[in-house]
Design a protein around this motif. Structure first.
Motif, PDB file in Angstrom:
ATOM      1  N   GLN A  41       0.813  -1.216   0.000  1.00 17.73           N
ATOM      2  CA  GLN A  41       0.000   0.000   0.000  1.00 17.73           C
ATOM      3  C   GLN A  41       0.849   1.269   0.000  1.00 17.73           C
ATOM      4  N   GLY A  42       2.161   1.101  -0.187  1.00 15.31           N
ATOM      5  CA  GLY A  42       3.049   2.255  -0.258  1.00 15.31           C
ATOM      6  C   GLY A  42       3.222   2.990   1.048  1.00 15.31           C
ATOM      7  N   LEU A  43       3.235   2.258   2.173  1.00 16.38           N
ATOM      8  CA  LEU A  43       3.236   2.892   3.486  1.00 16.38           C
ATOM      9  C   LEU A  43       4.591   2.861   4.186  1.00 16.38           C
ATOM     10  N   VAL A  44       5.636   2.374   3.514  1.00 20.41           N
ATOM     11  CA  VAL A  44       6.899   2.098   4.197  1.00 20.41           C
ATOM     12  C   VAL A  44       8.041   2.926   3.607  1.00 20.41           C
ATOM     13  N   GLU A  45       8.884   3.451   4.502  1.00 22.72           N
ATOM     14  CA  GLU A  45      10.088   4.165   4.085  1.00 22.72           C
ATOM     15  C   GLU A  45      11.127   3.172   3.554  1.00 22.72           C
ATOM     16  N   PRO A  46      11.780   3.477   2.443  1.00 23.50           N
ATOM     17  CA  PRO A  46      12.885   2.622   1.992  1.00 23.50           C
ATOM     18  C   PRO A  46      14.084   2.782   2.917  1.00 23.50           C
ATOM     19  N   LEU A  47      14.853   1.701   3.067  1.00 22.55           N
ATOM     20  CA  LEU A  47      16.017   1.708   3.939  1.00 22.55           C
ATOM     21  C   LEU A  47      17.297   1.853   3.130  1.00 22.55           C
ATOM     22  N   ASP A  48      18.376   2.179   3.812  1.00 18.45           N
ATOM     23  CA  ASP A  48      19.701   2.293   3.200  1.00 18.45           C
ATOM     24  C   ASP A  48      20.421   0.967   3.416  1.00 18.45           C
ATOM     25  N   TRP A  49      20.692   0.243   2.330  1.00 23.68           N
ATOM     26  CA  TRP A  49      21.258  -1.091   2.443  1.00 23.68           C
ATOM     27  C   TRP A  49      22.773  -1.108   2.271  1.00 23.68           C
ATOM     28  N   SER A  50      23.442  -0.048   2.658  1.00 23.67           N
ATOM     29  CA  SER A  50      24.904  -0.008   2.589  1.00 23.67           C
ATOM     30  C   SER A  50      25.500  -0.547   3.887  1.00 23.67           C
ATOM     31  N   GLY A  51      26.804  -0.758   3.871  1.00 25.47           N
ATOM     32  CA  GLY A  51      27.515  -1.176   5.079  1.00 25.47           C
ATOM     33  C   GLY A  51      27.056  -2.522   5.607  1.00 25.47           C
ATOM     34  N   GLU A  52      26.932  -2.605   6.932  1.00 23.26           N
ATOM     35  CA  GLU A  52      26.579  -3.885   7.548  1.00 23.26           C
ATOM     36  C   GLU A  52      25.179  -4.352   7.176  1.00 23.26           C
ATOM     37  N   MET A  53      24.332  -3.424   6.778  1.00 21.10           N
ATOM     38  CA  MET A  53      22.993  -3.824   6.329  1.00 21.10           C
ATOM     39  C   MET A  53      23.094  -4.804   5.166  1.00 21.10           C
ATOM     40  N   ASN A  54      24.081  -4.608   4.329  1.00 16.52           N
ATOM     41  CA  ASN A  54      24.217  -5.448   3.146  1.00 16.52           C
ATOM     42  C   ASN A  54      24.829  -6.804   3.451  1.00 16.52           C
ATOM     43  N   GLU A  55      25.197  -7.035   4.706  1.00 16.25           N
ATOM     44  CA  GLU A  55      25.652  -8.361   5.110  1.00 16.25           C
ATOM     45  C   GLU A  55      24.476  -9.325   5.293  1.00 16.25           C
ATOM     46  N   ILE A  56      23.267  -8.763   5.371  1.00 12.21           N
ATOM     47  CA  ILE A  56      22.079  -9.592   5.518  1.00 12.21           C
ATOM     48  C   ILE A  56      21.825 -10.321   4.192  1.00 12.21           C
ATOM     49  N   PRO A  57      21.617 -11.635   4.207  1.00  8.86           N
ATOM     50  CA  PRO A  57      21.399 -12.378   2.961  1.00  8.86           C
ATOM     51  C   PRO A  57      20.234 -11.814   2.153  1.00  8.86           C
ATOM     52  N   LYS A  58      20.375 -11.865   0.847  1.00  2.19           N
ATOM     53  CA  LYS A  58      19.373 -11.293  -0.054  1.00  2.19           C
ATOM     54  C   LYS A  58      17.987 -11.894   0.169  1.00  2.19           C
ATOM     55  N   GLN A  59      17.921 -13.152   0.561  1.00  2.00           N
ATOM     56  CA  GLN A  59      16.613 -13.786   0.735  1.00  2.00           C
ATOM     57  C   GLN A  59      15.791 -13.139   1.849  1.00  2.00           C
ATOM     58  N   TYR A  60      16.460 -12.444   2.781  1.00  2.00           N
ATOM     59  CA  TYR A  60      15.761 -11.762   3.871  1.00  2.00           C
ATOM     60  C   TYR A  60      15.499 -10.294   3.564  1.00  2.00           C
ATOM     61  N   GLN A  61      16.171  -9.753   2.575  1.00  2.00           N
ATOM     62  CA  GLN A  61      16.094  -8.312   2.329  1.00  2.00           C
ATOM     63  C   GLN A  61      14.810  -7.924   1.597  1.00  2.00           C
ATOM     64  N   ARG A  62      14.195  -6.861   2.089  1.00  2.00           N
ATOM     65  CA  ARG A  62      13.107  -6.198   1.393  1.00  2.00           C
ATOM     66  C   ARG A  62      13.406  -4.701   1.460  1.00  2.00           C
ATOM     67  N   PRO A  63      12.968  -3.902   0.484  1.00  2.00           N
ATOM     68  CA  PRO A  63      13.363  -2.481   0.457  1.00  2.00           C
ATOM     69  C   PRO A  63      13.116  -1.730   1.758  1.00  2.00           C
ATOM     70  N   GLY A  64      12.014  -2.038   2.445  1.00  2.00           N
ATOM     71  CA  GLY A  64      11.686  -1.304   3.655  1.00  2.00           C
ATOM     72  C   GLY A  64      11.632  -2.149   4.904  1.00  2.00           C
ATOM     73  N   LEU A  65      12.227  -3.341   4.897  1.00  2.00           N
ATOM     74  CA  LEU A  65      12.205  -4.225   6.071  1.00  2.00           C
ATOM     75  C   LEU A  65      13.603  -4.738   6.353  1.00  2.00           C
ATOM     76  N   PHE A  66      14.107  -4.424   7.554  1.00  2.00           N
ATOM     77  CA  PHE A  66      15.367  -5.008   8.017  1.00  2.00           C
ATOM     78  C   PHE A  66      15.034  -6.214   8.889  1.00  2.00           C
ATOM     79  N   ALA A  67      15.342  -7.399   8.401  1.00  2.00           N
ATOM     80  CA  ALA A  67      15.067  -8.629   9.155  1.00  2.00           C
ATOM     81  C   ALA A  67      16.118  -8.793  10.250  1.00  2.00           C
ATOM     82  N   TYR A  68      15.662  -8.916  11.489  1.00  2.00           N
ATOM     83  CA  TYR A  68      16.606  -9.030  12.596  1.00  2.00           C
ATOM     84  C   TYR A  68      16.625 -10.402  13.254  1.00  2.00           C
ATOM     85  N   ASP A  69      15.670 -11.281  12.934  1.00  2.00           N
ATOM     86  CA  ASP A  69      15.761 -12.637  13.476  1.00  2.00           C
ATOM     87  C   ASP A  69      15.062 -13.631  12.557  1.00  2.00           C
TER      88      ASP A  69
END
Length: 375
Positions: free
Chosen positions: A127-155
């Motif tokens: 519904q277009g309700l989420v801010e996009p995140l910055d996937w640089s640095g350690e954020m990009n260490e998260i495997p691609k299968q968990y990554q979504r533009p506006g969701l940082f998977a933490y567990d």
């Protein structure tokens, strides 16, 4: 609902609030002392930043229960110490998609960072309700299968087969086909009264390979569920109930969330988890679109991507880190009970919002009718 959220809302919040208040007072005392010594004149940029930080807060909606201690020790307190920004944690209904939407539409942002399941994220993101995140640095260490533009998977959590070790000895069930085999593995069974996980379990029991489970073949799944239905003693509806079924020994086999099972095992229940064919899900952090604190919220989320902080998180709760480098800081014994252990992941299936998007309503309607119909 986030599929493995704890049912106890707000556990430990009073202690956390008191600790937060004490730390805030301590920071003000340090600043006052430094000002009296002329520290501002010596290092104006640093102290101006600290003074500004003390006026800032972030409100984080988390899942409560055992998450409170884990997130406080791994993320909240270290971020406060590093930045001077106070974290106020709150609890809300599970899967708070309606509140998330209301914030964006009214521009009344009562949360700055929101913990969501990947499924709930799929709803608000569509519904277009989420801010996009910055996937640089350690954020990009998260495997691609968990990554979504506006969701940082933490567990990472997983639904697994949990079995009574005293009943099944050295030859326990190791697949959903085994769970369905009521002749070889006699005993009382329990399953979740919900199509999530249960549909996947049926398809895997019927021989569908992990890679081919999605899109869901619903007719095939319900034909397989027909076979197990007469042998299910309990259809559980919440994590607390599932955990109690294990603690009491009321069932011999149960399909449930690893965290709930591990809590019962840690309390002495004679059960074990079979990781093969587990159904993995992730929790993540998102920011409501247009939030006036989006920049600071992104800073906090980046902070949570750090491998060592994720290792601390998994030391308090038996859900695995998403940053694979966290396992460098986790003991072998602890890693053995975490779903994202590299040894287990190849044999798990990841449940995503995309996988369920087109079939959720139909599957729910079919399941509700099916489960209430006499076997």
């Amino acid at each position: 609902m986030n599929q493995h959220y704890d049912d106890k809302a707000g556990a430990g919040s009073a202690a956390t609030d008191e600790q937060d208040a004490m730390q805030d007072v301590g920071r003000r005392q340090v600043l006052k002392s430094a000002l009296g010594l002329g520290a501002v004149a010596i290092a104006p940029a640093i102290w101006t930043s600290k003074a500004q930080a003390q006026t800032r807060t972030l409100v984080v909606r988390d899942p409560a229960g055992p998450y409170v201690k884990a997130m406080t020790e791994a993320f909240y307190l270290p971020f406060e110490k590093a930045t001077g920004v106070k974290i106020d944690r709150v609890t809300a209904d599970h899967e708070p998609t309606s509140q998330f939407k209301a914030m964006v539409e009214t521009k009344n942002y009562f949360w700055d960072v929101v913990s969501l399941s990947m499924g709930a994220y799929g709803v608000v993101d569509s519904q277009g309700l989420v801010e996009p995140l910055d996937w640089s640095g350690e954020m990009n260490e998260i495997p691609k299968q968990y990554q979504r533009p506006g969701l940082f998977a933490y567990d990472v959590a997983a639904t697994t087969i949990v079995y009574n070790i005293e009943r099944y000895g050295d030859k326990p069930p190791q697949s959903w086909a085994d769970f369905w085999d009521v002749d070889r593995f006699k005993g009382r069974r329990a399953m979740r009264r919900h199509p999530f996980d249960t549909i996947e379990e049926a398809l895997l029991a019927d021989g569908v390979p992990l890679a081919n489970v999605y899109p869901l073949d619903l007719p095939r799944a319900f034909r397989k569920l027909d076979q197990i239905k007469p042998h299910v003693a309990v259809w559980w509806t919440g994590g607390a109930q599932a955990s109690q079924l294990i603690k009491s020994g009321e069932v011999d086999l149960i399909a449930t969330w690893n965290g709930r099972a591990q809590a019962a095992i840690d309390d002495g229940a004679k059960y074990r988890l079979a990781w093969n064919q587990g159904i993995a899900v992730v929790d993540g952090l998102s920011i409501p679109k247009g939030s006036p604190k989006a920049a600071l919220a992104k800073e906090f989320i980046k902070f949570c991507a750090n491998a060592e902080r994720q290792a601390v998180f998994s030391s308090y709760i038996s859900y695995g880190p998403t940053n694979p480098n966290a396992f460098k800081y986790i003991s072998a014994d602890r890693a053995a009970i975490l779903p994202s252990n590299p040894k287990y992941m190849p044999n798990l299936i990841l449940q995503t919002p995309e996988a369920w998007a087109a079939q959720k309503d139909k599957a729910t309607e079919m399941f509700d009718t099916w489960v209430t119909t006499k076997a």
